[in-house]
Structure formats: structure tokens, C-alpha cells
Design a protein around this motif. Sequence first.
Motif, mmCIF file in Angstrom:
data_model
loop_
_atom_site.group_PDB
_atom_site.id
_atom_site.type_symbol
_atom_site.label_atom_id
_atom_site.label_comp_id
_atom_site.label_asym_id
_atom_site.label_seq_id
_atom_site.Cartn_x
_atom_site.Cartn_y
_atom_site.Cartn_z
ATOM 1 N N UNK A 95 -7.365 -2.899 -2.358
ATOM 2 C CA UNK A 95 -6.228 -2.291 -3.054
ATOM 3 C C UNK A 95 -4.935 -2.304 -2.237
ATOM 4 N N UNK A 96 -5.023 -2.020 -0.941
ATOM 5 C CA UNK A 96 -3.812 -1.954 -0.115
ATOM 6 C C UNK A 96 -3.532 -3.333 0.484
ATOM 7 N N UNK A 97 -3.156 -4.263 -0.392
ATOM 8 C CA UNK A 97 -3.073 -5.674 0.005
ATOM 9 C C UNK A 97 -1.764 -6.341 -0.416
ATOM 10 N N UNK A 98 -0.688 -5.559 -0.513
ATOM 11 C CA UNK A 98 0.554 -6.078 -1.062
ATOM 12 C C UNK A 98 1.614 -6.334 0.012
ATOM 13 N N UNK A 99 2.429 -7.372 -0.240
ATOM 14 C CA UNK A 99 3.680 -7.544 0.515
ATOM 15 C C UNK A 99 4.681 -6.618 -0.159
#
Length: 847
Positions: A95-99
Motif C-alpha cells: 500500500x505505501x508504494x507511491x511516488x
Amino acid sequence: MPVDIALPLSLTSALHAEGVQDVRADATTRAAYSSDASLYRVVPSLVVFPHDADEVLATLAVCRSRGIALTSRGAGTSVAGNAIGTGVILDFSRHMNQVLSLDAEGKTAVVQPGTVHATLQKAAMSHGLRFGPDPSTHTRCTIGGMIGNNACGSRTLAYGRTADNVTHLDVITGGGQRLFLGAGAPPETPLTEALRALVRSELATIRTELGSFGRQMSGYALEHLLPERDFDLRRALVGSEGTLAVVLEAGVSLVVDAPHKLLVVLGFADIGSAGDAVMQVLPLTPTACEGLDSRIVDVVRTRRGPAAVPELPAGNAWLFVEVSGSDAAEVASRAEKLSRLASAGRARIVTDAHEASALWKIREDGAGLAGRSPAGAPAHSGWEDAAVPPDRLGDYLRAFDLLLIEHGLTGFPYGHFGDGCVHVRLDIPFGRSDGTAVFRAFVTEAARLVASFGGSLSGEHGDGRARSELLPAMYTSDAIALFGKVKGLMDPDNILNPGIVVEPRPLDADIRVAQASPLKSGLALSYAHDGGDFSQAVHRCTGVGLCRAENTGDSVMCPSYLATRDEKDSTRGRARVLQEMINQGGTNWRSPEVHDALDLCLSCKGCASDCPTGVDMAAYKAEVLHQSFKGRLRPLTHYSLGWLPRWARLAAVAPRLLNRLVTLPGINRLALRLAGVDHRRTIPRFTEQTFHDWFAARSAIPSRPGTTPVLLWVDSFTNSFSPEVGKSAVRVLESAGFDVRVPAQPLCCGLTWISTGQLDGARRILGKTVDTLTETAAAGIPIVGLEPRVPGCFARTRWSSSARNAPVRSPAPCTRWPSCWPPDRTTFRRRWPERPSSPSRTAITTR
């Protein structure tokens, strides 16, 4: 499947009560997370997939209140056992995988810790930028994991380590203090004041023992806390392996990628000579300087064919040197100077981008390719990435080879030679009763050896469980005590990744392979390349995680993981669950956890062709299904789709009637339900004239003098569903001057029986097929095989009755024949008869 760690029954409820949403304590997930890319196996209590920083803070608070260990994890590619633990695993990659943002003008980006390197790189490259460090696992490793290990990669010479490319960190310490760390000294807090005081009392130790060369990664990077370095806690935390703080967010710097690049390959007589040449290469400011020897190149040629290795200069070892810059002429000039190095026997400047990419792929796949030693035995990562100052590399490599000989071990040395970092996997005999003792004796002496060269036990991947116990070989007792004091200040309750760096676990404890007993009896498949041992076969998985790659390119591994993003649906996750089955007693084939992990495996053989370690999950699944349902009633799909060639032959009696029947209202859905197939599927239409009937009915074409006879083997699916493919093949072959023949009766490859684990039936079917084809081959007649295609390709058909809510994808032509066709010479215990290897008797395959 029972596990050996008691699950706190209230822990999941406590996390849910604090707002943590995605918590999994099922045995399948725990088994899948029991290992990373290391030797080690530790079953966690549960796995948390945080959605945001608040959930991370809540998880840490619950763990602190209960004294439960917490381990941060990204892609799980850690080779030293840094990403496994007994308590809670925090997997940021889901889930915490964003630029979060990208400033092209300022050349910076802000990312979450689970952001995959390739995702950041793709976003940066759209602006003509790149993130400098580039580990070989860049298609799946996460930025948080890179921060944990201070990852480097092949181009550290040009772009530096991760620590050199982090602009800020938002972290929570093990003691529960949140810190925002930018460039320069952090804001003063009681914690930072205590750290400053500790550093002032230990200046001599820090200045004399730490930061002596770029790849000194072992221990804590406390040199960044020196007054002359402005007490840079941000950089000091990079490489601390998640033992001091948890990363919530990171800012990173980006660089302009050089527009002009050339690869120069230098050949040497041996790996030591290649190491000697590094100091002549470095003054020409290369972007990368990578070393490898003929042993790993030979593996590539064997597994992937000679075409997979472009032309290399003569030699037994090579340096791959990349030069880059903004001026094409200047880059070409440096490349030319490199090619004339006196120490190199021969050199080649690679100007073709495709060839350069193929050569770099050999280097990138090093960890997987080295999964089998030169002796053909399983190779392990227990001594993976030691580093020495580059000016001592050649002597170290020669001394290391002597140490291997002394201990009777072999391996493939390769690595970042420009930085003095050497990767190697060794065939430690863990299958022997003294295997762990051999491992301990070797790594203890290897630690002393690298320390004698002024080197570091770890040059890239951290100390983890593999090397933390060995730190006294490299550091004085004062330095070891200092590491403990820093840990005590930042993680006073020893919650974060305990057993790593400080108060280490024994290096020979928790070794996964050593815990697994051989499993050789009663198997249906031969596992000839693994000594007939199912245990050794599933332990081929070293955890490099290529099956989790975000940007798969030409790879098809692993399609179900790409759909679910769930570790248990990756090839690696399935291998870990099977390993747990073996480690927990060996033959619990009917375990629900095992079947849960294998449920979405498409048996597509993508892993068999793309996994660098040679994992063949389709074969392992077939074995599990065979053992599970042997002598028992099978699922409906095993009889419907598993026997599809048999039903197709029956349908050939009245195909038109059958096709019309299944189009009647309600009949299609009822037929699918009875067959155990998802109702959203459609029943493929049977051809009104099979290929074999067409071939028998066509006008006789006399053989032409001088033409070569060829046997066209049309698979069951083409014969019954897509005969036009076989007809086209006949036209192509006859146009090429061949006299086309077909078997007197249709031959089956047994694919559907194999895919459903009906291996006794498959053996009988294949026996007939092999006997017929052997007679043809013995007569010197080439054999042409056709690949199955949709709707016939069973591997591309969603057949699992328990996956009814999974998305159904549009059919796409298969591109993997013959890799999807299991019955080769080593698959079944029934051996193919030997036949002469004359070129005229080599089977021909065609698309």
C-alpha cells in the motif's frame, strides 16, 4: 500446517482496534514471509500491510506495549536475513508504494518506503532524470529497503550510494520518537542531545574505525555523526537495517542520465588479474566497473543457449566497464583508452545497445544464476558481498580462492569490482550432518581474511543474521560496545529487528536449508537435476524475487502475482510455503495452506523459463496435486478440463450438434457449473472437422524426389479447436520442400493431465506418444511440434473453482512453447530412449 511460533491471539484484535486495517495471521501468509533472499527461516507472528504513516505508528505502539519484535520489509530481497523476524512483519510494498511528488527542476522526489525502484525510475526518466543507485534487483526492490541496507548497485562510481542520494527522512525511532531529518543537523531533542554526547565521548573510535572506504557497510555508519560532518543523523540511519528507526517517507535526489554511453569489455586470464586492473580503470572515471569470470558465463550459455551471450574478448574473466557523458566524442575517446589497457589481454567496445543490454543482464541475474555452484550443487548466500579497498582487490580474490579450495567449496565470484565489492554464493553442504559446522568454520575464516585486507564483511547488503556475529573480526570491542549504546538510545526496548548488528543471533541458527530433510520416496516426477529430491527442488528458490518484478518486459513470471500483488501468489511465496511443508514434517500434501498458495498458479511454466534459479512451480504443483488426490475423488475441473482431449475426441462424433446444444439458454451455464468452471467463461466451439480428419481426407500428394520427410505433430487442442493452425503449418512445410506426414492416430502431450496432477494417467499417455515419436526419430525423420493456442492453451484458462471472484482476462496467444510442455527427457521416471544426436534427427519446432 502447524507453525513453531505461538500466535498471540489478541494481537490482531489490538491492531484492528488501533485502526490498522490489513493484518494477516493465517498460516499461508506467515509461511510465505518466513524467509527473504537469505539462508534463514523465521516464521513471524503476523504480517501487517500499512496504508499510511498513522498505521505504522499504531503498529509500533502496539508492539512496544507488548514487547513484540517489529521488522520492516520491502520486496524481501535481503540476502543476509535482514527482512525476517519472529514478531510483526511490516510489508510496505503493498500500500505505501507511491511516488508522492517529483520536482524535475529541483531534481528531487518524495517517496513512500514501499516504492519500487523501477517505479521511481520510470517517473524520473519521463523528465530526463534518474535515481542514481541501481541494484541488480531494481525491478522489484523498494526505496525503503535500499535505505535500510544503504544499497549501491553497479553505478556507485558515478552516482554514489543510497546514503549519498537521500535528501530527507521522516522516521519513527524504536523508542517512539518521530524525527524529520533533512540535510544538516536535526533539531535538538533529548535523543539527539544524548547521541551528540555519546559521539563526543567516542571520537577516536569513530574516526579510526569507521568510514575508511566507500563500501564499508558493516556496523552503523556513525562517521556521519562526527562534528566535521555536521552530525548528519539522516545519513547515519541509512544502512542501519531497520534496527534503529522505521522509515515513513523519504526524499531522494535525482540526476541527469548521461546521453552517451559505451560498454567496454576487458578480458583477463583469471579473476585475480581482473581485480588487479581496477586501479588502471578508475582514473578514466567509469560509470560502472563490474567483474565476473567464465564460470557464470558458462552457466548462462548452458541455461539460455549460446545466443544469450554476445561475443566476449578472449579470457577467463572480464571487466564490464561503462563510460558515459554528454559529449559523444569524449566518451568514445575514454572507451578507446580503456580498450588499450596493457593489463587486459583483449578488449571489445560494445556499440550495439542490444548486445550491451544482454551483457548487463548476465550481471544483473548474477544472484540467481549463481544459485548452482560450478560443481552443480545448490549454492547459498551466506558470504555474499564482502568488500575490500579496490587497490587490494586482486590479492584478496586470489587469497579468497585459496580459502575456498582449503574448505572444499566452490562458487561464482562477481561483483562491483570498481568499489572492491565481491559477490559470491557457495555450495555449503547443508545436506550433510556437519553442514552448519562447515558454514561456521568457513565464514569465520573468511571474516578474518577480509579484515586482514582492511575490508568490510558487508559491502552492500548489510550484516543481518549472516554476519552480525562476525563483527568482532572487523571492529574492536570499543566499536562493538558503541553500536550497542546507539541501539540503546534509539531503540531502548530492542523492538526493531532484534538480533541484527547488536546482540546478534548466532550465524548458524535458523538456517532454512539445514532444517529441511530430503524428500525422495514416492514421488511421481524425477527431479533429476536435484538428485531426485523434492526438497532440494523447492529450495532452488533463493528469494531473489524476480517473480515480483514490476516491469516484466518479455518475462511472464509470475502472472498471478501481477494480478493480486500478494506474496503468496508469487513463485517465491509458493516456494516458501512448500519449504514450510517440508520443514514441518515433509509430506502434508493436503495441507490447506499449500493448496491456498498453489491455487492461482497457472502452470504456465513462466518460472521455469524466467527464474534464474530454475524454479519450476508448475511441476511442483503437479506433484502436490498428484500426491493429494492419489486414490481419492478429484475436483470436477480435473475431470472436465483435465480430460479435455478425451472429451474432444468424443465430441468429434457430432461436433455440430454439441456446439448448438451448448448455445441453448441455460445449457452453457449449467455445463460450466457441472464442469466446475467459472460461469463467466464460454465453452469453446469444437471444430466440425479435426485436423487429422482433414489431413486424411485431402487429396494424396505424392512424395517428391529429394524432399525431406517430416512428421507434423499436431497437439490435441489444435486438432480439435484450431485445425487452421495445423493446415497452415502443412502449407508452410510443403512450400519449404518437405514431405509432410502425421501420426496414424492423434498423439497427446498429456498437458492437461500433468497440470491437474493426474501423473499416472499422464505417464501412460506419454508412454504411447514417446514410443511413436521414438520410432520416427530413429528413422531419421525430423519432428515438428505446434504450440497450443487459445482457447486450447490450458495454461491460459482460468480453471480454479475457488477463484470465481478473480478477474477474468481476455485470452492472449501463448508465447512460451515448448517451455510449457513438461515431458522432457528428465521430467518423468520413464526415460526417453536414447537416440543418435545426428543433426538430421534433431526435432524441429515452429511457431
